[in-house]
Design a protein around this motif. Structure first.
Motif, PDB file in Angstrom:
ATOM      1  N   GLU A   1     -39.652  42.312 -73.023  1.00  0.00           N
ATOM      2  CA  GLU A   1     -39.550  41.746 -74.359  1.00  0.00           C
ATOM      3  C   GLU A   1     -39.121  42.822 -75.356  1.00  0.00           C
ATOM      4  OE1 GLU A   1     -42.782  38.767 -75.291  1.00  0.00           O
ATOM      5  OE2 GLU A   1     -43.633  39.696 -73.494  1.00  0.00           O
ATOM      6  N   SER A   2     -38.491  42.400 -76.425  1.00  0.00           N
ATOM      7  CA  SER A   2     -37.906  43.334 -77.386  1.00  0.00           C
ATOM      8  C   SER A   2     -38.945  44.191 -78.090  1.00  0.00           C
ATOM      9  CB  SER A   2     -37.092  42.567 -78.433  1.00  0.00           C
ATOM     10  OG  SER A   2     -37.909  41.614 -79.095  1.00  0.00           O
TER      11      SER A   2
ATOM     12  N   SER B   1     -37.211  33.774 -75.862  1.00  0.00           N
ATOM     13  CA  SER B   1     -36.197  34.182 -76.837  1.00  0.00           C
ATOM     14  C   SER B   1     -36.303  35.659 -77.180  1.00  0.00           C
ATOM     15  CB  SER B   1     -36.323  33.352 -78.111  1.00  0.00           C
ATOM     16  OG  SER B   1     -37.575  33.591 -78.739  1.00  0.00           O
ATOM     17  N   SER B   2     -37.418  36.315 -76.771  1.00  0.00           N
ATOM     18  CA  SER B   2     -37.605  37.724 -77.117  1.00  0.00           C
ATOM     19  C   SER B   2     -37.243  38.665 -75.968  1.00  0.00           C
ATOM     20  CB  SER B   2     -39.065  37.969 -77.522  1.00  0.00           C
ATOM     21  OG  SER B   2     -39.930  37.838 -76.404  1.00  0.00           O
TER      22      SER B   2
ATOM     23  N   SER C   1     -35.131  40.868 -74.628  1.00  0.00           N
ATOM     24  CA  SER C   1     -33.945  41.612 -75.045  1.00  0.00           C
ATOM     25  C   SER C   1     -33.305  42.380 -73.903  1.00  0.00           C
ATOM     26  CB  SER C   1     -34.309  42.589 -76.164  1.00  0.00           C
ATOM     27  OG  SER C   1     -35.205  43.574 -75.681  1.00  0.00           O
TER      28      SER C   1
END
Length: 344
Positions: free
Chosen positions: A207-208, A230-231, A233
């Motif tokens: 995750e980002s 959605s996170s 990255s």
């Protein structure tokens, strides 16, 4: 000699040959079955010696404090640590009294942020690992899914040997840069791969805002259910090796006992299934596992069967409370699976 007599003679010779061949093969099979453990030991020890000889020359040209390996059908030395000093020097902090390279706290809101804030990472677990290592100094620590390698660094600084297993290039480069800053009393080695039940290519992600915590997306519903897709990255396809393959590393000499920490974010069952020889050939005194993503009965039940069958019993990390007497819902986040032959 007539044709009939010649045929009879050939038939007799063939029957004698078949009988002797069958008897010899049967004896060979019996011998193999009886000596299977000896054969495994001999094979592993021979392969370790061969690999050690192959790697010795190139190893001497690298950082003598750390050896980095990567599996791609066989282990080879990696140059991952050669330029690790290029990691961001603005993220140099202290873990206890040791300087370490971390991520920006906005990019790693759990691990790096916690160390920046407190100077520690999971201090109770760190204390438990060192307690065992100090009692039996010849033990080696194997840190599977170790991320930035805080436990391995501490073990090395205390004079013990450690192997960090982690697939993240960024994590490993920070670990190497941290090692270069200090004089390690013990040796540390790296395996730049994830572990699985077999050789395969795995889809991994981070995750980002949790860049040090790479995890395997394949067949990992517990972790994915708690992850904001959605996170994600960073994603990558990475070649996986197995616990059994680690036996080929020259550092893991056959007589050495191990303390193991396993933290693969819900992929522990598959990692263990790839270690049939590892558990039969190595004396593992304690296996620490992160239980957060293993609470689903489908996975936890299989892990329990696997470890209990091999003589391990679950305790809290103070080694006082047997968890077999508790409901799994009440088990702590970190479990100490203690080999029944081990005495504190």
């Amino acid at each position: 000699m007539t044709i009939d007599k010649a045929l009879i003679l050939v038939t007799v010779v063939l029957m004698v040959y078949i009988f002797i061949d069958f008897f010899v093969v049967r004896q060979d099979v019996s011998s193999i079955l009886v000596n299977v453990n000896v054969e495994k030991d001999t094979f592993i020890e021979h392969e370790q010696t061969m690999l050690s000889n192959q790697l010795h020359i190139s190893q001497t040209t690298r950082n003598p404090q750390v050896s980095a390996y990567q599996w791609n059908g066989t282990f080879s030395l990696s140059n991952i640590c050669d330029h690790s000093e290029k990691v961001n020097p603005n993220c140099l902090y202290f873990y206890k009294s040791y300087p370490v390279f971390l991520y920006d706290k906005k990019l790693d809101r759990f691990v790096s942020r916690q160390i920046m804030k407190t100077g520690f990472w999971k201090p109770a677990l760190s204390k438990a690992i060192l307690r065992v290592m100090k009692k039996y100094p010849d033990m080696m620590f194997v840190d599977i899914g170790g991320g930035l390698g805080m436990f391995s660094l501490e073990i090395g600084m205390e004079g013990f040997d450690a192997i960090l297993v982690d697939p993240s290039v960024a994590n490993v480069q920070r670990f190497c840069a941290s090692v270069k800053l200090k004089h390690m009393k013990g040796s540390v080695s790296i395996v730049l791969n994830p572990l699985s039940s077999r050789h395969e290519t795995l889809h991994m992600a981070a995750e980002s805002d949790r860049l040090s915590e790479w995890f395997i997306m394949d067949d990992n519903p517990l972790k994915m259910a708690q992850t904001n897709s959605s996170s994600l990255s960073l994603t990558a396809n990475v070649v996986a090796t197995t616990l059994d393959d680690l036996l080929y590393l020259p550092e893991l000499r056959p007589s050495r006992s191990l303390v193991v920490y396993l933290d693969t974010a819900g992929y522990d069952e598959k990692v263990l299934r790839g270690g049939e020889f590892f558990f039969s050939l190595k004396k593992i005194t304690i296996l620490f596992t992160d239980w957060k993503y293993n609470r689903n009965p489908i996975y936890s039940g299989n892990i329990m069967k696997y470890l209990v069958f091999r003589g391990f019993q679950p305790f809290d990390i103070n080694f006082r409370i047997s968890l077999l007497e508790k409901q799994q819902s009440d088990w702590p986040e970190t479990i100490a699976w203690i080999n029944k032959s081990f005495r504190m």
